[in-house]
Write a protein that holds these residues in place. Structure first.
Motif, PDB file in Angstrom:
ATOM      1  N   LYS A  44      32.677  40.852  42.828  1.00  0.00           N
ATOM      2  CA  LYS A  44      33.218  40.673  41.477  1.00  0.00           C
ATOM      3  C   LYS A  44      32.143  40.245  40.496  1.00  0.00           C
ATOM      4  O   LYS A  44      31.210  39.528  40.851  1.00  0.00           O
ATOM      5  CB  LYS A  44      34.330  39.614  41.503  1.00  0.00           C
ATOM      6  N   ARG A  45      32.321  40.659  39.264  1.00  0.00           N
ATOM      7  CA  ARG A  45      31.418  40.231  38.191  1.00  0.00           C
ATOM      8  C   ARG A  45      31.744  38.792  37.824  1.00  0.00           C
ATOM      9  O   ARG A  45      32.848  38.302  38.063  1.00  0.00           O
ATOM     10  CB  ARG A  45      31.556  41.144  36.978  1.00  0.00           C
ATOM     11  N   LEU A  46      30.776  38.123  37.218  1.00  0.00           N
ATOM     12  CA  LEU A  46      30.923  36.727  36.836  1.00  0.00           C
ATOM     13  C   LEU A  46      32.139  36.509  35.935  1.00  0.00           C
ATOM     14  O   LEU A  46      32.866  35.530  36.076  1.00  0.00           O
ATOM     15  CB  LEU A  46      29.644  36.240  36.146  1.00  0.00           C
ATOM     16  N   ARG A  47      32.393  37.438  35.046  1.00  0.00           N
ATOM     17  CA  ARG A  47      33.551  37.323  34.136  1.00  0.00           C
ATOM     18  C   ARG A  47      34.855  37.223  34.933  1.00  0.00           C
ATOM     19  O   ARG A  47      35.701  36.390  34.660  1.00  0.00           O
ATOM     20  CB  ARG A  47      33.627  38.516  33.197  1.00  0.00           C
ATOM     21  N   SER A  54      39.695  29.826  36.282  1.00  0.00           N
ATOM     22  CA  SER A  54      40.570  29.267  35.253  1.00  0.00           C
ATOM     23  C   SER A  54      42.041  29.411  35.636  1.00  0.00           C
ATOM     24  O   SER A  54      42.827  28.454  35.501  1.00  0.00           O
ATOM     25  CB  SER A  54      40.294  29.959  33.918  1.00  0.00           C
ATOM     26  N   GLU A  55      42.430  30.582  36.110  1.00  0.00           N
ATOM     27  CA  GLU A  55      43.822  30.818  36.507  1.00  0.00           C
ATOM     28  C   GLU A  55      44.237  29.888  37.645  1.00  0.00           C
ATOM     29  O   GLU A  55      45.324  29.307  37.622  1.00  0.00           O
ATOM     30  CB  GLU A  55      44.015  32.277  36.923  1.00  0.00           C
ATOM     31  N   ASP A 159      20.798  36.124  31.647  1.00  0.00           N
ATOM     32  CA  ASP A 159      21.534  36.457  30.432  1.00  0.00           C
ATOM     33  C   ASP A 159      23.025  36.520  30.771  1.00  0.00           C
ATOM     34  O   ASP A 159      23.566  37.569  31.088  1.00  0.00           O
ATOM     35  CB  ASP A 159      21.055  37.794  29.853  1.00  0.00           C
ATOM     36  N   ARG A 160      23.673  35.355  30.727  1.00  0.00           N
ATOM     37  CA  ARG A 160      25.079  35.280  31.102  1.00  0.00           C
ATOM     38  C   ARG A 160      25.977  36.037  30.119  1.00  0.00           C
ATOM     39  O   ARG A 160      27.029  36.514  30.494  1.00  0.00           O
ATOM     40  CB  ARG A 160      25.520  33.825  31.208  1.00  0.00           C
TER      41      ARG A 160
END
Length: 164
Positions: A44-47, A54-55, A159-160
């Motif tokens: 999975k990507r960081l996003r 969070s969920e 580069d987040r």
């Protein structure tokens, strides 16, 4: 994640997992702590991972986690940093083999190179500590140190914004 840290202790052996399932410690204030698991985090990507963290935090604090949200994460990340911690050493929750803690990031003076000639100047930069508690049945200190070096390399200068 290095393979031996994506493992669980089983009896006298070590079970290395194919998928990376990442436990995220969630503080329930004075009611304790739970560790929901982000399944297949390695792909999975960081996003997406940030969204799931969070969920899970919202659901955990509302008492709405399901039994299958918990367990099965061989590695946990905990973040005591918001409490202003300088250096924490979390305890491994067996059968997990490691837990990584991120402590408070604060401005600190650091030496930065000024040119290729070995000269340095003082600058103020945000600095935080990351600690790793690990089970010596899974890895030794050198292996753990190399893992932390990778964490540092992958987090510094990243580069987040491009990942979100």
């Amino acid at each position: 994640m290095r393979a031996a840290l994506n493992a669980s202790v089983r009896g006298d052996g070590l079970l290395v997992h194919r998928d990376v399932h990442l436990g995220i410690a969630v503080d329930l204030d004075a009611e304790g702590l739970v560790v929901p698991v982000i399944r297949s985090a390695g792909g999975k990507r960081l996003r997406r991972i940030a969204q799931e963290v969070s969920e899970y935090a919202v659901r955990a604090r509302a008492g709405r986690l399901r039994a299958d949200d918990l367990g099965g994460g061989p590695f946990t990340i905990t973040n005591p940093g918001p409490y202003g911690t300088l250096l924490t050493v979390p305890i491994i929750n067996h059968p997990q083999v490691a837990i990584l803690a991120t402590d408070h990031v604060r401005p600190r003076p650091v030496a930065v190179p000024t040119n290729g000639g070995g000269e340095y100047a003082a600058a103020v930069r945000p600095v935080g500590n990351v600690t790793l508690s690990f089970d010596h049945r899974a890895v030794d200190g050198a292996y753990a140190a190399r893992f932390l070096a990778e964490v540092r390399k992958n987090s510094e200068g990243r580069d987040r914004d491009s990942e979100f």
